[in-house]
Design an enzyme around this catalytic site. Structure first.
Site, PDB file in Angstrom:
ATOM      1  N   ASP A 104       0.853  -1.192   0.000  1.00  0.00           N
ATOM      2  CA  ASP A 104       0.000   0.000   0.000  1.00  0.00           C
ATOM      3  C   ASP A 104       0.893   1.248   0.000  1.00  0.00           C
ATOM      4  O   ASP A 104       1.789   1.349  -0.827  1.00  0.00           O
ATOM      5  CB  ASP A 104      -0.967  -0.042   1.197  1.00  0.00           C
ATOM      6  CG  ASP A 104      -2.088   0.969   1.094  1.00  0.00           C
ATOM      7  OD1 ASP A 104      -3.100   0.671   0.430  1.00  0.00           O
ATOM      8  OD2 ASP A 104      -1.956   2.071   1.665  1.00  0.00           O
ATOM      9  N   TYR A 125      -3.142  11.019   1.058  1.00  0.00           N
ATOM     10  CA  TYR A 125      -3.714  10.869  -0.280  1.00  0.00           C
ATOM     11  C   TYR A 125      -3.699  12.203  -1.025  1.00  0.00           C
ATOM     12  O   TYR A 125      -3.432  12.262  -2.226  1.00  0.00           O
ATOM     13  CB  TYR A 125      -5.146  10.337  -0.183  1.00  0.00           C
ATOM     14  CG  TYR A 125      -5.219   8.866   0.145  1.00  0.00           C
ATOM     15  CD1 TYR A 125      -5.477   7.927  -0.848  1.00  0.00           C
ATOM     16  CD2 TYR A 125      -5.030   8.420   1.448  1.00  0.00           C
ATOM     17  CE1 TYR A 125      -5.539   6.576  -0.557  1.00  0.00           C
ATOM     18  CE2 TYR A 125      -5.093   7.069   1.751  1.00  0.00           C
ATOM     19  CZ  TYR A 125      -5.338   6.148   0.741  1.00  0.00           C
ATOM     20  OH  TYR A 125      -5.387   4.814   1.039  1.00  0.00           O
ATOM     21  N   HIS A 174      -4.740  -7.741   0.345  1.00  0.00           N
ATOM     22  CA  HIS A 174      -3.984  -6.492   0.386  1.00  0.00           C
ATOM     23  C   HIS A 174      -3.051  -6.400   1.598  1.00  0.00           C
ATOM     24  O   HIS A 174      -1.991  -5.796   1.505  1.00  0.00           O
ATOM     25  CB  HIS A 174      -4.984  -5.339   0.406  1.00  0.00           C
ATOM     26  CG  HIS A 174      -4.368  -3.987   0.270  1.00  0.00           C
ATOM     27  ND1 HIS A 174      -3.655  -3.603  -0.830  1.00  0.00           N
ATOM     28  CD2 HIS A 174      -4.372  -2.921   1.110  1.00  0.00           C
ATOM     29  CE1 HIS A 174      -3.237  -2.351  -0.681  1.00  0.00           C
ATOM     30  NE2 HIS A 174      -3.657  -1.913   0.486  1.00  0.00           N
TER      31      HIS A 174
END
Length: 374
Positions: free
Chosen positions: A174, A301, A352
């Protein structure tokens, strides 16, 4: 400024009491109008988890475990960074920098640290360094812009140098994959190579004409992500402050936001608890709730979402491809930009959160990969 300071967690009981009061005063929404997760976290699922959080969960157990591992802080670029540092008793151990992502934390690595540091005789051992990303966990929250992936990568390089490690390797998934990849692009002196479990690669026009089975699966997953699974990233990369108010103020809002990803992104048979226990999920949630990082973690982000892009690498790289990864990338696509791929592991299970979901397989992959670099 360069001092490495031991850090001990001792959350005041008043903070835990406040959490319980906020849960008790929750104003719940009405039930979803579907019988699955397609509208988000189902009401019954969240009430079940929050009920356990309120009456059965024991934070002190997690707190004691983190303290026993060895926690530290040090100032990097004006920001106090929290990290776990577990040295192996083996003299030949390889220093390993391992980085988490969102919505994870150093909790993801709780099931692999001991195995990495204390392997069976003859197996590769590691000194494990696991930092909390800026704005995550018990690292400080950035108070200015600029704290994106490139700056974090430089800080992590400085951290390994400060710890006295002259030869080391790095791993991540990630955001950890983005930071580790950035380290690979920098190619700092002493970094022998990197391993990631979320490679970023994109198809070329010819791939769409006659895709292989692996490419067809990847294209289907990418389409699903764009249509049904990327809303969180659009919100956090454009308006992190707006969503942050609810995430910092409401434990139920935070749990609902993150639990859905534990369902969507793990390799499970319909329930997130097929992959992770309630305690694991809540331990991780507490590293967002207690320090109030709902907004600051989302802000990464806004800073760096474009960091997830294919780039050309020459430093030795190893990759483990898990079947339920949210953005799968077939080896054919990856090899266009990774010029020195020393290991490709095609995994049978896992999603993930590789280290969290499949700790034994994850440890095997790291030993296999880094034995080709160290």
């Amino acid at each position: 400024m360069t001092q490495i300071r031991p850090f001990t967690l001792a959350i005041p009981q008043s903070q835990l009491d406040d959490l319980h009061q906020r849960i008790d005063l929750t104003r719940w929404p009405d039930k979803e109008t579907v019988s699955d997760w397609s509208q988000g976290t189902p009401l019954a699922e969240l009430q079940d988890l929050v009920g356990y959080w309120r009456k059965g969960y024991d934070w002190r157990r997690c707190e004691a475990r983190l303290n026993a591992l060895g926690q530290y802080k040090t100032e990097l670029q004006g920001l106090d960074v929290h990290f776990l540092h577990v040295r192996s008793p083996r003299a030949d151990a390889v220093p390993l920098l391992i980085t988490h992502g969102w919505p994870g934390s150093v909790i993801e690595f709780m099931g692999v640290i001991d195995a990495l540091a204390n392997p069976p005789a003859g197996e590769l051992a590691f000194h494990v360094v696991a930092p909390s990303l800026p704005g995550f966990g018990f690292s400080d929250k950035p108070r200015e812009t600029g704290w994106g992936v490139p700056k974090i990568a430089l800080c992590w390089i400085e951290l390994m140098q400060r710890l006295g490690y002259e030869r080391w390797v790095a791993q991540g998934g990630d955001w950890g994959s983005a930071v580790t990849s950035a380290i690979g692009l920098i190619k700092p002196e002493g970094c022998l190579g990197i391993h990631i479990n979320m490679p970023i690669a994109r198809p070329e026009p010819q791939d769409l004409e006659n895709p292989s089975p692996a490419e067809a699966r990847a294209l289907k997953a990418l389409q699903h992500y764009q249509e049904w699974d990327s809303g969180y990233s659009k919100q956090q990369s454009t308006r992190p402050q707006s969503v942050g108010y609810g995430l910092v103020d409401s434990p139920v809002g935070l749990a609902g936001w993150i639990l859905e990803k534990m369902w969507a992104w793990t390799d499970n048979s319909g329930s997130p608890y097929d992959a992770l226990s309630r305690d694991q999920i809540l331990d991780n949630l507490m590293l967002y709730w207690l320090p109030g990082t709902g907004a600051s973690s989302a802000r990464l982000y806004w800073e760096s979402f474009n960091a997830f892009a294919p780039m050309e690498f020459t430093l030795p790289m190893a990759i483990s491809a898990y079947p339920k990864e949210i953005l799968p990338a077939p080896r054919k696509w990856v090899e266009r930009s990774v010029r020195n791929l020393v290991h490709w592991g095609e995994m049978d299970k896992g999603g993930h959160f590789a280290a969290w979901e499949q700790p034994e397989a994850f440890v095997r992959e790291l030993r296999t990969a880094f034995s080709k670099m160290a």
